[in-house]
Design an enzyme around this catalytic site. Structure first.
Site, PDB file in Angstrom:
ATOM      1  N   ARG A 289       0.734  15.156 -29.815  1.00  0.00           N
ATOM      2  CA  ARG A 289       1.058  16.323 -28.986  1.00  0.00           C
ATOM      3  C   ARG A 289       0.440  16.141 -27.603  1.00  0.00           C
ATOM      4  O   ARG A 289       1.065  16.416 -26.581  1.00  0.00           O
ATOM      5  CB  ARG A 289       0.553  17.632 -29.628  1.00  0.00           C
ATOM      6  CG  ARG A 289       0.690  18.820 -28.677  1.00  0.00           C
ATOM      7  CD  ARG A 289       0.539  20.212 -29.273  1.00  0.00           C
ATOM      8  NE  ARG A 289      -0.314  20.318 -30.430  1.00  0.00           N
ATOM      9  CZ  ARG A 289      -1.648  20.256 -30.415  1.00  0.00           C
ATOM     10  NH1 ARG A 289      -2.300  20.105 -29.281  1.00  0.00           N
ATOM     11  NH2 ARG A 289      -2.347  20.344 -31.532  1.00  0.00           N
TER      12      ARG A 289
ATOM     13  N   TYR B  62      19.703  31.042 -13.156  1.00  0.00           N
ATOM     14  CA  TYR B  62      20.185  30.658 -14.486  1.00  0.00           C
ATOM     15  C   TYR B  62      19.859  31.778 -15.487  1.00  0.00           C
ATOM     16  O   TYR B  62      18.733  32.302 -15.503  1.00  0.00           O
ATOM     17  CB  TYR B  62      19.500  29.348 -14.906  1.00  0.00           C
ATOM     18  CG  TYR B  62      19.803  28.942 -16.315  1.00  0.00           C
ATOM     19  CD1 TYR B  62      21.069  28.495 -16.672  1.00  0.00           C
ATOM     20  CD2 TYR B  62      18.837  29.039 -17.313  1.00  0.00           C
ATOM     21  CE1 TYR B  62      21.359  28.146 -17.976  1.00  0.00           C
ATOM     22  CE2 TYR B  62      19.119  28.690 -18.621  1.00  0.00           C
ATOM     23  CZ  TYR B  62      20.379  28.250 -18.952  1.00  0.00           C
ATOM     24  OH  TYR B  62      20.666  27.916 -20.242  1.00  0.00           O
TER      25      TYR B  62
ATOM     26  N   ASP C 183      14.411  24.534  -9.170  1.00  0.00           N
ATOM     27  CA  ASP C 183      15.131  24.045 -10.347  1.00  0.00           C
ATOM     28  C   ASP C 183      16.201  23.086  -9.826  1.00  0.00           C
ATOM     29  O   ASP C 183      17.172  23.500  -9.203  1.00  0.00           O
ATOM     30  CB  ASP C 183      15.748  25.233 -11.095  1.00  0.00           C
ATOM     31  CG  ASP C 183      16.475  24.811 -12.371  1.00  0.00           C
ATOM     32  OD1 ASP C 183      16.973  23.670 -12.433  1.00  0.00           O
ATOM     33  OD2 ASP C 183      16.560  25.634 -13.304  1.00  0.00           O
TER      34      ASP C 183
ATOM     35  N   LYS D  85      20.993  18.310 -19.104  1.00  0.00           N
ATOM     36  CA  LYS D  85      22.199  18.177 -18.287  1.00  0.00           C
ATOM     37  C   LYS D  85      22.293  16.752 -17.725  1.00  0.00           C
ATOM     38  O   LYS D  85      22.472  15.832 -18.485  1.00  0.00           O
ATOM     39  CB  LYS D  85      22.178  19.246 -17.176  1.00  0.00           C
ATOM     40  CG  LYS D  85      21.757  20.650 -17.658  1.00  0.00           C
ATOM     41  CD  LYS D  85      22.720  21.293 -18.635  1.00  0.00           C
ATOM     42  CE  LYS D  85      22.169  22.525 -19.338  1.00  0.00           C
ATOM     43  NZ  LYS D  85      21.585  23.558 -18.512  1.00  0.00           N
TER      44      LYS D  85
END
Ligand SMILES: *Cc1c(COP(=O)(O)O)cnc(C)c1O
Length: 393
Positions: free
Chosen positions: A45, A97, A169, A194
């Site tokens: 992690r 978004y 972003d 994306k």
């Protein structure tokens, strides 16, 4: 050496075996020689070599100091929001978004963080909204789905003058076209789902910071909250990034051809593409990016949900689906899909009219995509002629 060549060769050959592809370290823990004596990793992690390769690639790609990979774009946004405290305010782009809107308004607002939405395509609106509590400016450029462009450099100057963190972003433009950190942003965030991934086969997020100390603070949240990207998905994003520049070049070329075609069809009303000289923010887009992206949005003269859904279900190459940035072209209908929870009047005043359609241009040949659109648009015209004659009868 050109940046793309440098980028491809910044991915190291495996020193242990010579493997030219980055090994996928599918492990949870790392054996230690003595307590606290290890080879740079102790628990996956906190750090994994495959993820670390991706993270340093992300930093190189955006021209930043620290790159971090998350389990989704929203997990990446969430890690940045954790920099804020009760009483702090965010100024955000008004057509943000949808998932970021939900996160800020339905999760962070309940912890006493205020959010103020403004039209950032005019930086003066940001200046007007600043209060002593403003701690973060949140930008998307181009926006979704009407592809509004904001001036990153101008907003960066405002942020700096007021000592406010500035995050962009960069999902839609990608660093192949636009590098916000070099234009004055402090943080870049991505839905790597994306274009960075690029093949519609994973969910991932990324954060890159300009500064080491800020990167360390977000890295602390990444480990403390645990929303990391796994080794296999990290490997997939690395593979996606290897062809990012090549793909974007093709996405941009085809998208412009399609935008130009749409402008000529009698069933089409408005066409939104920053590469068209008619786009209201064309000049800023040209100034701050190397290309205009792979998303094209348009509306129909027959502005009804029925006409739009009829169109969206009659294309063959354009598949009806949410998301964007993959190999295969996609079509979506914001009014009934991504933007359906926004009240109709608010949605329409933001330009998201009933017939608005968003195309994510894939890597098929432009002539095939145009043929597909042409047939579906001719279908819209034929249907509206039929409706007219039924009404007259
Ligand atoms: C998809 C998207 C996100 C969210 O990313 P996920 O990977 O779906 O969590 C954030 N910002 C933009 C601009 C997006 O398109």
């Amino acid at each position: 050496m050109q940046a793309t060549t440098q980028l491809i060769h910044s991915i190291p050959v495996d020193p242990l075996t010579g493997a030219i592809s980055v090994p996928i370290y599918q492990t949870s823990t790392f054996v230690q020689d003595a307590p606290g004596v290890n080879k740079g990793y102790d628990y996956a992690r906190s750090g994994n070599p495959t993820r670390a390769t991706l993270e340093s690639l992300l930093a190189t790609l955006e021209g930043g100091e620290v790159g971090l990979a998350f389990s989704s774009g929203l997990a990446a946004i969430d890690a940045i929001a954790k920099l804020l405290k009760t009483g702090d305010e965010i100024i955000a782009v008004d057509d943000i978004y949808g998932g970021a809107y939900r996160l800020f308004t339905q999760v962070y607002q309940q912890f006493g963080i205020k959010i103020n939405f403004v039209d950032t395509s005019d930086p003066a609106n940001i200046l007007d909204a600043i209060t002593p509590q403003t701690k973060l400016i949140w930008l998307e450029t181009p926006t979704n789905p009407t592809l509004k462009i904001s001036d990153i450099e101008a907003i960066g100057k405002i942020a700096k003058a007021h000592n406010i963190l500035f995050c962009v972003d960069n999902t839609f433009a990608t660093p192949a076209l636009q590098k916000p950190l070099l234009l004055g942003a402090d943080i870049v965030v991505h839905s790597a789902t994306k274009y960075l991934g690029g093949h519609s086969d994973l969910i991932a997020g990324a954060v890159v910071t300009k500064d080491k100390e800020l990167g360390a603070r977000i890295k602390f949240f990444q480990n403390a909250c645990g929303n990391i990207l796994g080794p296999f998905d990290s490997w997939l994003v690395i593979r996606g990034i290897e062809t990012l520049h090549l793909r974007l070049r093709q996405h941009c070329t085809t998208a412009l051809e399609i935008a130009q075609f749409l402008q000529t069809h009698p069933a089409v009303d408005k066409v939104y593409y920053p590469g068209l000289a008619t786009h209201p923010n064309h000049a800023i887009a040209k100034k701050q990016s190397k290309g205009f992206g792979g998303i094209v949005t348009f509306s129909l003269k027959q502005d009804t949900v029925e006409a739009a859904t009829g169109f969206a279900t009659s294309t063959h190459l354009f598949k009806l689906a949410e998301s964007l940035g993959g190999i295969k072209s996609l079509i979506s209908h914001p009014a009934t899909m991504t933007h359906k929870t926004i009240p109709a009047d608010k949605r329409q005043s933001a330009g998201v009219v009933d017939s608005l359609l968003r195309l994510s241009i894939g890597l098929e040949e432009a002539e095939d995509l145009i043929e597909d659109l042409q047939a579906a648009l001719d279908g819209v015209l034929a249907q509206s002629a039929k409706n007219l004659s039924t009404a007259a009868a």
